[in-house]
Design an enzyme around this catalytic site. Sequence first.
Site, PDB file in Angstrom:
ATOM      1  N   GLY A  12      16.059  30.270  59.714  1.00 24.32           N
ATOM      2  CA  GLY A  12      17.197  30.932  59.101  1.00 24.32           C
ATOM      3  C   GLY A  12      17.392  32.320  59.704  1.00 24.32           C
ATOM      4  N   LEU A  13      18.174  33.156  59.026  1.00 24.98           N
ATOM      5  CA  LEU A  13      18.465  34.488  59.550  1.00 24.98           C
ATOM      6  C   LEU A  13      17.195  35.336  59.666  1.00 24.98           C
ATOM      7  CD1 LEU A  13      20.408  36.640  60.519  1.00 24.98           C
ATOM      8  CD2 LEU A  13      20.947  37.175  58.140  1.00 24.98           C
ATOM      9  N   ALA A  14      16.273  35.200  58.721  1.00 25.32           N
ATOM     10  CA  ALA A  14      15.014  35.966  58.792  1.00 25.32           C
ATOM     11  C   ALA A  14      14.230  35.587  60.037  1.00 25.32           C
ATOM     12  CB  ALA A  14      14.180  35.712  57.538  1.00 25.32           C
ATOM     13  N   TRP A  43      24.567  28.085  55.516  1.00 22.33           N
ATOM     14  CA  TRP A  43      25.452  27.689  54.414  1.00 22.33           C
ATOM     15  C   TRP A  43      26.057  28.889  53.693  1.00 22.33           C
ATOM     16  CZ3 TRP A  43      24.190  22.667  51.382  1.00 22.33           C
ATOM     17  CH2 TRP A  43      23.821  21.657  52.258  1.00 22.33           C
ATOM     18  N   ALA A  44      25.549  30.090  53.977  1.00 17.96           N
ATOM     19  CA  ALA A  44      26.015  31.282  53.259  1.00 17.96           C
ATOM     20  C   ALA A  44      27.488  31.529  53.557  1.00 17.96           C
ATOM     21  CB  ALA A  44      25.181  32.489  53.665  1.00 17.96           C
ATOM     22  N   GLN A  45      28.283  31.617  52.511  1.00 18.87           N
ATOM     23  CA  GLN A  45      29.727  31.796  52.686  1.00 18.87           C
ATOM     24  C   GLN A  45      30.143  33.256  52.596  1.00 18.87           C
ATOM     25  OE1 GLN A  45      31.682  29.328  49.774  1.00 18.87           O
ATOM     26  NE2 GLN A  45      31.131  27.411  50.787  1.00 18.87           N
ATOM     27  N   GLY A  46      29.674  33.942  51.553  1.00 21.11           N
ATOM     28  CA  GLY A  46      30.228  35.249  51.206  1.00 21.11           C
ATOM     29  C   GLY A  46      30.127  36.316  52.271  1.00 21.11           C
ATOM     30  N   GLU A 114      32.508  41.214  45.465  1.00 18.41           N
ATOM     31  CA  GLU A 114      31.962  40.076  44.730  1.00 18.41           C
ATOM     32  C   GLU A 114      31.416  40.539  43.392  1.00 18.41           C
ATOM     33  OE1 GLU A 114      30.711  37.371  48.604  1.00 18.41           O
ATOM     34  OE2 GLU A 114      29.123  38.368  47.484  1.00 18.41           O
ATOM     35  N   HIS A 236      23.986  29.399  40.886  1.00 18.45           N
ATOM     36  CA  HIS A 236      25.317  29.869  41.286  1.00 18.45           C
ATOM     37  C   HIS A 236      26.333  29.301  40.310  1.00 18.45           C
ATOM     38  CE1 HIS A 236      28.848  30.864  43.597  1.00 18.45           C
ATOM     39  NE2 HIS A 236      28.094  31.577  44.411  1.00 18.45           N
ATOM     40  N   ARG A 282      26.104  36.997  38.446  1.00 15.52           N
ATOM     41  CA  ARG A 282      26.026  35.541  38.454  1.00 15.52           C
ATOM     42  C   ARG A 282      25.338  34.953  37.224  1.00 15.52           C
ATOM     43  NH1 ARG A 282      24.396  34.580  44.818  1.00 15.52           N
ATOM     44  NH2 ARG A 282      26.481  34.904  45.655  1.00 15.52           N
ATOM     45  N   HIS A 343      20.600  27.876  43.065  1.00 14.72           N
ATOM     46  CA  HIS A 343      21.129  28.514  44.272  1.00 14.72           C
ATOM     47  C   HIS A 343      20.117  29.371  45.021  1.00 14.72           C
ATOM     48  CE1 HIS A 343      24.077  30.244  46.948  1.00 14.72           C
ATOM     49  NE2 HIS A 343      23.896  31.468  46.475  1.00 14.72           N
ATOM     50  N   ARG A 378      19.481  38.461  41.614  1.00 12.21           N
ATOM     51  CA  ARG A 378      19.967  38.982  42.899  1.00 12.21           C
ATOM     52  C   ARG A 378      21.451  39.315  42.832  1.00 12.21           C
ATOM     53  NH1 ARG A 378      22.586  36.699  47.345  1.00 12.21           N
ATOM     54  NH2 ARG A 378      22.419  34.598  46.480  1.00 12.21           N
ATOM     55  N   LEU A 384      21.252  38.062  52.699  1.00 11.77           N
ATOM     56  CA  LEU A 384      21.260  38.128  54.164  1.00 11.77           C
ATOM     57  C   LEU A 384      20.844  39.518  54.636  1.00 11.77           C
ATOM     58  CD1 LEU A 384      24.501  36.128  55.124  1.00 11.77           C
ATOM     59  CD2 LEU A 384      22.134  35.305  55.010  1.00 11.77           C
TER      60      LEU A 384
END
Length: 525
Positions: A12-14, A43-46, A114, A236, A282, A343, A378, A384
């Site tokens: 992933g990003l990490a 899959w992260a959209q935001g 958000e 989520h 959330r 989520h 969170r 991210l």
Amino acid sequence: MFRFDVIIIGSGLAGFTLALHLADHQRVALITKKNLLDGASSWAQGGIAAVLGNGDSIDEHIHDTIISGAGLCDENVTRYVAEHGKEAVNWLISQEVPFTKDETNPTGYHLTREGGHSQRRIIHAADATGRAIQETLSEKILAHSNITVFEQHIAIDLITGKKLGLDDNRCYGVYVLDTSTGTVKTFSAQNTILATGGAGKVYLYTTNPDVAAGDGVAMGWRAGCRVANMEFVQFHPTCLYHPHAKSFLITEAVRGEGGLLKLPDGNRFMPDHDERAELAPRDVVARAIDFEMKKRGLDCVYLDISHKPADFLISHFPNIYARCLELGIDITREPIPVVPAAHYSCGGIMTDLQARTDITNLYAVGEVAQTGLHGANRLASNSLLECIVFAKAAAQDILNQDKVSEQFLPEWDESRVTDADEEIVIAHNWGELRRFMWDYVGIVRTNKRLQRAQHRIKLLTEEIDEYYQNFRVSNDLIELRNLVLTADLIVRCAMARHESRGLHFSRDYPAMLPHAENTVLQPQI
């Protein structure tokens, strides 16, 4: 035996960020159990929350994060991450990530808002930010001569000094199953990084990809790492509800841009639950939806943004628009049916500001870690950001180390096991685990529900352990073993918290205690 300077488990990003920060100086093995882009980051959209100007401030980002975290955020960690936010975004821009532009904004980029944020501070690439970042970085990963990618390889267990009978607390490497051949390989390195993501697949309904099986938390726990705050599972609020849609997330930004949550009769309900209405954090929104669905016997509620101009929706949410249209839902004309789904895991392996765990030369970065940033809930788009900030911190710590002598590692021993006779046992246990976790350890919990879950976890653990000891490992068996352990850690943390805070809501303890404490579990090895 495969020898590298660094082993990164997870793509992933990490994992990507770490690999790219280290590869100019060290030989890196990047191990991923499916394909390179199959993790949750894609899959992260935001987007990514960061203070980029426009009247925003570091203190406001910190304040929003701490409020969302319900008093459990570590203020020093939160400040550290917020202060490094702009640097993290600038690094991605330097890697040529195609963020959405906005020439009217002084930053040059479109910033959205958000739930839980007091300002527009989410930089994004339309509504597929994760995919844009991962595709951009993956090209650089594959092009770098010092990075070797091992796809279709799933980590089984870490190799530590204690397991080798040595008088130290170091991590020396990891045993890995090559699922394409069925062979177990031994990987040796001075440093090993867990960047395995979360554990959404422990629940029946989740926005996570199939690979999110709690592998890193389970491996870290078995190796001797403390684990904390596993009870804080973020559901989520808005996952697309449709029989043909699997784990499709409707980003927080839809509500940030004016989307309204409605009942089937068209009436809004969020103002009755929180003064922030659709822009509440959330956990508040997820519980409100859960309450309305249970109270009225609904299968779903509806997220309506059809009052916005069609061209605005199509340009800002092209992937959501296209996917919904495939399923016969035109978001420019009608509301989107949504339900909550598991989520994000706010808890995980305890780490410090350099992403170090309790075990020397073992790091944990991303969703697998409990850094202190997220607290009990969170804040949207901080995940991210956390990946990049702590990946860079870990890389700097690794590059500052002195070289140590290599250790001989024994090969994987499967001399006393045979091929599995009935793999239906794995499929049955997998299904049972995920269903009772959804029923008993979901958005609203009670002591009795948790006790029921704990009883079933004990029985499943015994059955899975017996299976593991007698048969050759497979991808499904490794994941199931990790999932049942992760489920046990979630339930143990939930039973230890005698209050309702953030993402953990108990009918038996509805009040929040005056003093916030982390739930820390210490392994006995």
